[in-house]
Design a protein around this motif. Sequence first.
Motif, PDB file in Angstrom:
ATOM      1  N   ASN A  80      48.611  41.019  53.080  1.00 59.83           N
ATOM      2  CA  ASN A  80      48.507  41.813  51.843  1.00 59.83           C
ATOM      3  C   ASN A  80      47.577  43.006  51.998  1.00 59.83           C
ATOM      4  OD1 ASN A  80      50.215  40.080  50.256  1.00 59.83           O
ATOM      5  ND2 ASN A  80      48.516  38.625  50.094  1.00 59.83           N
ATOM      6  N   LEU A  81      47.656  43.663  53.144  1.00 60.50           N
ATOM      7  CA  LEU A  81      46.766  44.789  53.399  1.00 60.50           C
ATOM      8  C   LEU A  81      47.100  45.991  52.525  1.00 60.50           C
ATOM      9  CD1 LEU A  81      46.246  44.670  57.261  1.00 60.50           C
ATOM     10  CD2 LEU A  81      44.787  43.812  55.435  1.00 60.50           C
ATOM     11  N   GLY A  82      48.325  46.061  52.039  1.00 61.51           N
ATOM     12  CA  GLY A  82      48.677  47.146  51.133  1.00 61.51           C
ATOM     13  C   GLY A  82      47.845  47.081  49.871  1.00 61.51           C
ATOM     14  N   GLN A 123      42.961  49.055  46.850  1.00 55.92           N
ATOM     15  CA  GLN A 123      41.624  48.862  46.273  1.00 55.92           C
ATOM     16  C   GLN A 123      40.627  49.836  46.895  1.00 55.92           C
ATOM     17  OE1 GLN A 123      40.799  44.708  46.937  1.00 55.92           O
ATOM     18  NE2 GLN A 123      42.237  44.013  45.367  1.00 55.92           N
ATOM     19  N   TRP A 124      40.760  50.037  48.228  1.00 60.70           N
ATOM     20  CA  TRP A 124      39.876  51.004  48.895  1.00 60.70           C
ATOM     21  C   TRP A 124      40.111  52.403  48.334  1.00 60.70           C
ATOM     22  CZ3 TRP A 124      40.851  49.361  54.707  1.00 60.70           C
ATOM     23  CH2 TRP A 124      40.257  48.101  54.916  1.00 60.70           C
ATOM     24  N   LEU A 168      27.136  54.782  44.858  1.00 64.87           N
ATOM     25  CA  LEU A 168      27.306  54.618  46.298  1.00 64.87           C
ATOM     26  C   LEU A 168      27.189  53.160  46.723  1.00 64.87           C
ATOM     27  CD1 LEU A 168      27.629  55.948  49.093  1.00 64.87           C
ATOM     28  CD2 LEU A 168      25.146  56.226  49.155  1.00 64.87           C
ATOM     29  N   ASP A 169      26.211  52.447  46.178  1.00 62.62           N
ATOM     30  CA  ASP A 169      25.984  51.070  46.633  1.00 62.62           C
ATOM     31  C   ASP A 169      27.165  50.156  46.312  1.00 62.62           C
ATOM     32  OD1 ASP A 169      25.579  51.113  43.903  1.00 62.62           O
ATOM     33  OD2 ASP A 169      23.743  49.932  43.927  1.00 62.62           O
ATOM     34  N   LYS A 170      27.876  50.412  45.207  1.00 63.61           N
ATOM     35  CA  LYS A 170      29.041  49.594  44.852  1.00 63.61           C
ATOM     36  C   LYS A 170      30.170  49.802  45.866  1.00 63.61           C
ATOM     37  CE  LYS A 170      32.648  49.028  41.345  1.00 63.61           C
ATOM     38  NZ  LYS A 170      33.192  49.517  40.034  1.00 63.61           N
ATOM     39  N   VAL A 171      30.430  51.062  46.207  1.00 68.66           N
ATOM     40  CA  VAL A 171      31.517  51.368  47.140  1.00 68.66           C
ATOM     41  C   VAL A 171      31.172  50.845  48.535  1.00 68.66           C
ATOM     42  CG1 VAL A 171      32.971  53.181  48.097  1.00 68.66           C
ATOM     43  CG2 VAL A 171      32.057  53.417  45.784  1.00 68.66           C
ATOM     44  N   VAL A 172      29.931  51.079  48.964  1.00 75.02           N
ATOM     45  CA  VAL A 172      29.498  50.626  50.286  1.00 75.02           C
ATOM     46  C   VAL A 172      29.567  49.104  50.386  1.00 75.02           C
ATOM     47  CG1 VAL A 172      27.525  50.441  51.849  1.00 75.02           C
ATOM     48  CG2 VAL A 172      28.078  52.627  50.788  1.00 75.02           C
ATOM     49  N   ALA A 173      29.167  48.413  49.339  1.00 70.60           N
ATOM     50  CA  ALA A 173      29.192  46.943  49.353  1.00 70.60           C
ATOM     51  C   ALA A 173      30.606  46.425  49.558  1.00 70.60           C
ATOM     52  CB  ALA A 173      28.612  46.403  48.043  1.00 70.60           C
ATOM     53  N   ALA A 174      31.585  47.074  48.915  1.00 70.39           N
ATOM     54  CA  ALA A 174      32.978  46.646  49.055  1.00 70.39           C
ATOM     55  C   ALA A 174      33.486  46.908  50.468  1.00 70.39           C
ATOM     56  CB  ALA A 174      33.848  47.373  48.030  1.00 70.39           C
ATOM     57  N   TYR A 175      33.180  48.079  51.021  1.00 69.39           N
ATOM     58  CA  TYR A 175      33.662  48.422  52.355  1.00 69.39           C
ATOM     59  C   TYR A 175      32.979  47.599  53.441  1.00 69.39           C
ATOM     60  CZ  TYR A 175      36.024  52.555  50.416  1.00 69.39           C
ATOM     61  OH  TYR A 175      36.860  53.390  49.712  1.00 69.39           O
ATOM     62  N   THR A 176      31.717  47.265  53.224  1.00 71.53           N
ATOM     63  CA  THR A 176      30.962  46.534  54.237  1.00 71.53           C
ATOM     64  C   THR A 176      31.478  45.110  54.415  1.00 71.53           C
ATOM     65  OG1 THR A 176      29.001  47.866  53.728  1.00 71.53           O
ATOM     66  CG2 THR A 176      28.634  45.853  54.966  1.00 71.53           C
ATOM     67  N   LYS A 177      32.132  44.572  53.398  1.00 71.34           N
ATOM     68  CA  LYS A 177      32.691  43.217  53.495  1.00 71.34           C
ATOM     69  C   LYS A 177      33.886  43.163  54.443  1.00 71.34           C
ATOM     70  CE  LYS A 177      31.399  41.867  48.769  1.00 71.34           C
ATOM     71  NZ  LYS A 177      31.933  41.523  47.413  1.00 71.34           N
ATOM     72  N   MET A 178      34.491  44.305  54.717  1.00 71.22           N
ATOM     73  CA  MET A 178      35.707  44.355  55.516  1.00 71.22           C
ATOM     74  C   MET A 178      35.375  44.573  56.991  1.00 71.22           C
ATOM     75  SD  MET A 178      37.654  43.859  53.023  1.00 71.22           S
ATOM     76  CE  MET A 178      37.647  44.035  51.232  1.00 71.22           C
ATOM     77  N   GLU A 179      36.367  44.295  57.854  1.00 73.86           N
ATOM     78  CA  GLU A 179      36.201  44.568  59.272  1.00 73.86           C
ATOM     79  C   GLU A 179      36.041  46.068  59.474  1.00 73.86           C
ATOM     80  OE1 GLU A 179      35.873  42.598  61.882  1.00 73.86           O
ATOM     81  OE2 GLU A 179      36.046  40.774  60.672  1.00 73.86           O
ATOM     82  N   LEU A 180      35.041  46.454  60.253  1.00 77.21           N
ATOM     83  CA  LEU A 180      34.758  47.878  60.450  1.00 77.21           C
ATOM     84  C   LEU A 180      35.945  48.598  61.082  1.00 77.21           C
ATOM     85  CD1 LEU A 180      32.672  50.100  60.117  1.00 77.21           C
ATOM     86  CD2 LEU A 180      31.742  49.499  62.348  1.00 77.21           C
ATOM     87  N   ASP A 181      36.627  47.949  62.018  1.00 76.66           N
ATOM     88  CA  ASP A 181      37.795  48.574  62.647  1.00 76.66           C
ATOM     89  C   ASP A 181      38.836  48.976  61.609  1.00 76.66           C
ATOM     90  OD1 ASP A 181      36.524  46.421  64.310  1.00 76.66           O
ATOM     91  OD2 ASP A 181      37.737  47.346  65.877  1.00 76.66           O
ATOM     92  N   ASP A 182      39.091  48.060  60.641  1.00 77.25           N
ATOM     93  CA  ASP A 182      40.104  48.329  59.623  1.00 77.25           C
ATOM     94  C   ASP A 182      39.682  49.483  58.720  1.00 77.25           C
ATOM     95  OD1 ASP A 182      41.649  46.242  60.587  1.00 77.25           O
ATOM     96  OD2 ASP A 182      40.800  44.776  59.194  1.00 77.25           O
TER      97      ASP A 182
END
Length: 345
Positions: A222-224, A229-230, A244-258
Amino acid sequence: MISGVASESSSQLLPWQQPIWQDLVRRQQQSGLPHALMFTGIAGIGKHELSLRVAHWLLCQNSSGQADGLTESCGHCHSCQLWQAGSHPDFMVCQPEDNSRQIRIDSIRKVNEFLAQTPQISRCQVVVIRPVEVMNTNAANALLKTLEEPAGESFLLLEAERFGSVLPTIRSRCQRIQLLAPSAEQAQQWLQASGVSPDQASQALRYNPQAPLQAQLWLEHNLGEQQQQWLDLFGQWTQGRAPLDKVVAAYTKMELDDVIHWYAGVLADALKLTLSVAEDQLLHGGWLAQLLNACGDGATLNKTKLITLQRNVQEIQGGLLSGAAHHNKQLLNESLLLQWRALLQ
């Protein structure tokens, strides 16, 4: 990790691999394959699947490799039974282990020790190394002697997505087999044959061009929905509606490569937009143009800063792919988001 595990389903031949498979079988039956083959091509087109199929066939006790040999693994001999159980003693897969992004010298030493032994069941041993471009220098040097003087009847099947990143000393000792991506029609048909609707297949292949296996994983996970969401968060940050902290927190939970791969796609769209490329040629369609319109006051992107940011992301992506990069996810995401905001003018 290093493992001897393989499954019958993992060695199925993909439709677009048929010509290469037939050529490999013909060569093995006529004069024998070289001991080191390197399968190259983009991610998601089946390099590993083909490697496993070749390994399975070479290990089969009823596939003699001569003119009267089988062109398929028999599926019934003791070797095939062990293969199907994932415990064949003459087969090994070498890949990054212990949560590392690199193949290190200890892993290659295990390969060398394995190949120095006598085959237990089959008439040969087979090792798959993947992806070969993430071997560090010490590991690559440890493999050189084995590539030059393989012990006994053994085969090394190497897989590489970025052939140019493989050390020349390794490339020169292997015979390259370049795998081409399937046509758009082949990829669409293959996805639909697995039960995916035409619309879902088209969408997945749009985000994973020419890579049907990647597209299949994109759908299964379900990456779509995740990428949408991103995009929503990215839009909120761009318009100043999310901290900024809300957006960063969401992105940091994901694999950096993705996340970095996703950034690269957004920035490619942004650069195309500055060049007035049609919306149907953009990965995310008209989303970015709509976002800039929503920012008001004729918001545009600074092209010079955009090119600089895109190059920065490409360098980060290259470092991650090589296995040599180490980043603080939170700081990196903060930096990229701030650089993006600085593009708006």
